[in-house]
Design an enzyme around this catalytic site. Structure first.
Site, PDB file in Angstrom:
ATOM      1  N   ASN A 296     -15.076  18.167  32.579  1.00  0.00           N
ATOM      2  CA  ASN A 296     -14.492  19.117  31.534  1.00  0.00           C
ATOM      3  C   ASN A 296     -15.636  19.541  30.981  1.00  0.00           C
ATOM      4  OD1 ASN A 296     -12.145  17.912  32.263  1.00  0.00           O
ATOM      5  ND2 ASN A 296     -11.674  16.515  30.561  1.00  0.00           N
TER       6      ASN A 296
ATOM      7  N   HIS B 195     -19.909  19.617  35.196  1.00  0.00           N
ATOM      8  CA  HIS B 195     -19.632  21.000  35.224  1.00  0.00           C
ATOM      9  C   HIS B 195     -20.097  21.863  33.885  1.00  0.00           C
ATOM     10  CE1 HIS B 195     -16.170  19.971  38.326  1.00  0.00           C
ATOM     11  NE2 HIS B 195     -17.410  20.237  38.813  1.00  0.00           N
TER      12      HIS B 195
ATOM     13  N   CYS C 212     -29.730  31.293  29.562  1.00  0.00           N
ATOM     14  CA  CYS C 212     -30.243  32.614  30.088  1.00  0.00           C
ATOM     15  C   CYS C 212     -30.289  32.688  31.429  1.00  0.00           C
ATOM     16  CB  CYS C 212     -31.689  32.747  29.643  1.00  0.00           C
ATOM     17  SG  CYS C 212     -32.270  34.471  29.948  1.00  0.00           S
TER      18      CYS C 212
ATOM     19  N   CYS D 145     -30.980  36.661  25.324  1.00  0.00           N
ATOM     20  CA  CYS D 145     -31.831  35.480  25.146  1.00  0.00           C
ATOM     21  C   CYS D 145     -33.035  35.712  24.183  1.00  0.00           C
ATOM     22  CB  CYS D 145     -32.642  35.239  26.637  1.00  0.00           C
ATOM     23  SG  CYS D 145     -33.821  33.926  26.456  1.00  0.00           S
TER      24      CYS D 145
HETATM   25  P1  OAD Z   1      -6.895  19.506  37.428  1.00  0.00           P
HETATM   26  O1  OAD Z   1      -6.030  20.739  36.857  1.00  0.00           O
HETATM   27  O2  OAD Z   1      -7.216  19.952  38.988  1.00  0.00           O
HETATM   28  O3  OAD Z   1      -5.847  18.316  37.476  1.00  0.00           O
HETATM   29  C1  OAD Z   1      -5.500  17.738  36.460  1.00  0.00           C
HETATM   30  C2  OAD Z   1      -5.118  16.507  36.678  1.00  0.00           C
HETATM   31  O4  OAD Z   1      -4.478  15.720  35.500  1.00  0.00           O
HETATM   32  C3  OAD Z   1      -3.782  16.309  37.693  1.00  0.00           C
HETATM   33  O5  OAD Z   1      -3.741  15.470  38.822  1.00  0.00           O
HETATM   34  C4  OAD Z   1      -2.742  16.020  36.614  1.00  0.00           C
HETATM   35  O6  OAD Z   1      -1.536  15.297  37.249  1.00  0.00           O
HETATM   36  C5  OAD Z   1      -3.444  15.178  35.540  1.00  0.00           C
HETATM   37  N1  OAD Z   1      -2.708  15.101  34.309  1.00  0.00           N
HETATM   38  C6  OAD Z   1      -2.013  16.007  33.620  1.00  0.00           C
HETATM   39  N2  OAD Z   1      -1.563  15.526  32.397  1.00  0.00           N
HETATM   40  C7  OAD Z   1      -2.372  14.289  32.215  1.00  0.00           C
HETATM   41  C8  OAD Z   1      -2.273  13.199  31.321  1.00  0.00           C
HETATM   42  N3  OAD Z   1      -1.529  13.682  29.915  1.00  0.00           N
HETATM   43  N4  OAD Z   1      -3.042  12.097  31.597  1.00  0.00           N
HETATM   44  C9  OAD Z   1      -3.740  12.011  32.523  1.00  0.00           C
HETATM   45  N5  OAD Z   1      -3.616  12.978  33.805  1.00  0.00           N
HETATM   46  C10 OAD Z   1      -3.014  13.842  33.365  1.00  0.00           C
HETATM   47  O7  OAD Z   1      -8.102  19.342  36.901  1.00  0.00           O
HETATM   48  P2  OAD Z   1      -9.527  18.494  37.486  1.00  0.00           P
HETATM   49  O8  OAD Z   1      -9.308  17.554  38.547  1.00  0.00           O
HETATM   50  O9  OAD Z   1     -10.390  18.249  36.117  1.00  0.00           O
HETATM   51  O10 OAD Z   1     -14.389  22.709  38.170  1.00  0.00           O
HETATM   52  O11 OAD Z   1     -10.303  19.926  38.070  1.00  0.00           O
HETATM   53  C11 OAD Z   1     -11.699  19.897  38.499  1.00  0.00           C
HETATM   54  C12 OAD Z   1     -12.533  20.921  38.515  1.00  0.00           C
HETATM   55  O12 OAD Z   1     -11.619  21.938  39.233  1.00  0.00           O
HETATM   56  C13 OAD Z   1     -12.528  21.417  37.250  1.00  0.00           C
HETATM   57  O13 OAD Z   1     -13.759  20.614  36.318  1.00  0.00           O
HETATM   58  C14 OAD Z   1     -12.975  22.762  37.721  1.00  0.00           C
HETATM   59  C15 OAD Z   1     -12.000  23.173  38.605  1.00  0.00           C
HETATM   60  O14 OAD Z   1     -12.727  23.903  39.517  1.00  0.00           O
HETATM   61  C16 OAD Z   1     -15.087  23.747  37.790  1.00  0.00           C
HETATM   62  O15 OAD Z   1     -14.711  24.699  36.823  1.00  0.00           O
HETATM   63  C17 OAD Z   1     -16.487  23.835  38.474  1.00  0.00           C
END
Ligand code: OAD
Length: 254
Positions: free
Chosen positions: A104, A121, A129, A152
């Site tokens: 996050n 991330h 910059c 910058c």
């Molecule tokens: P996602 O949006 O892909 O997944 C979120 C997860 O959180 C899902 O599996 C949901 O089931 C779960 N979830 C929802 N509510 C919840 C709660 N209250 N408690 C626990 N879990 C819950 O998000 P990420 O896995 O973080 O990268 O995505 C990974 C990366 O994908 C991000 O950091 C971003 C994106 O590409 C970049 O921007 C580089």
């Protein structure tokens, strides 16, 4: 919802652990009011994140990318860490060896008190910059109509958010630190990630291969929850306080 036996097994593993690795994704911040990446509600002025968070989008229209990030940063500022973040901050104080790897960029773990942390991330609290790579703090808010793109202070290059964009490579050193720690963790606690991004997800599976007890906290099922020793199925803001309370009550001896 998760059952009592699973909560107790996970709590026991945490109570015996000496080294704990936590991996979080967008789900940990869902109960703070921040939409997850792959959930509903991700659009801004008709654009998806994948269309704005790219080097190509920045090259084509840096002002648009910056207006989006300024809007997101203002939204995050209105959100508060939730009880799930609070538990992860308490864990850092409770274990001699602890590392949080978060995907996050919202800065909520830092605001909750975590310091032993890799933000794989990047973070919305910093800018970089695009020319000389110098890091700076997030810029001041601007008035309507002002140029949203900061410059910058050293080389006058365009600043960009210190955030990893789609299609970019991980920075050297960040993931490596977490991967190294994965070799020594007794418990790997994964919270709120869909495990769709390969590099962080693999870290949890590597920790498990190296002997860590793998706990997944997620209301849905993912590739990690299928492999986990325990899948606690529910919202992190409710389950983590319950888990941590039980871990602190569990006997410490194996
Ligand atoms: P996602 O949006 O892909 O997944 C979120 C997860 O959180 C899902 O599996 C949901 O089931 C779960 N979830 C929802 N509510 C919840 C709660 N209250 N408690 C626990 N879990 C819950 O998000 P990420 O896995 O973080 O990268 O995505 C990974 C990366 O994908 C991000 O950091 C971003 C994106 O590409 C970049 O921007 C580089």
């Amino acid at each position: 919802m998760t059952d009592d036996t699973d909560l107790n097994r996970a709590a026991r593993a945490l109570s015996r652990a000496r080294a704990v690795l936590v991996l979080t994704g967008a789900g940990i911040s869902a109960e703070s009011g921040i939409p997850t990446f792959r959930g509903a509600g991700g659009l801004w002025e008709g654009f998806r994140a994948e269309e704005l968070a790219t080097p190509q989008a920045f090259a084509a229209d840096p002002a648009r990318v910056w207006r989006w990030y300024r809007w997101r940063q203002a939204q995050y500022g209105e959100c508060e860490p939730n009880p799930g973040h609070a538990v992860i901050a308490q864990m850092e104080g409770a274990y001699e060896r602890f590392l949080l790897a978060t995907q996050n960029v919202d800065g909520l773990h830092h605001r909750a008190g975590n310091r032993e942390m890799v933000e794989v991330h990047g973070t919305i609290t910093r800018t970089r910059c695009s020319r000389c790579q110098r890091l700076s703090d997030w810029p001041e808010a601007i008035e309507e109509g002002e140029d949203p793109v900061p410059r910058c202070g050293s080389c006058e290059g365009l600043m960009r958010p210190h955030i990893l964009w789609f299609g970019e490579r991980y920075w050297t050193g960040t993931l490596e630190r977490a991967y190294e720690f994965a070799h020594e963790a007794d418990v790997c606690l994964v919270v709120g990630t869909s495990a769709q991004v390969w590099a962080p997800a693999q870290m949890a599976l590597l920790a498990q291969q190296q002997g860590a007890f793998l706990i997944d906290v997620n209301p849905g099922a993912t590739d990690i929850s299928f492999s986990a020793d325990v899948h606690l199925m529910g919202p992190a803001g409710e389950l983590l306080p319950e888990l941590w309370e039980r871990a602190q009550r569990s006997p410490q001896e194996p």
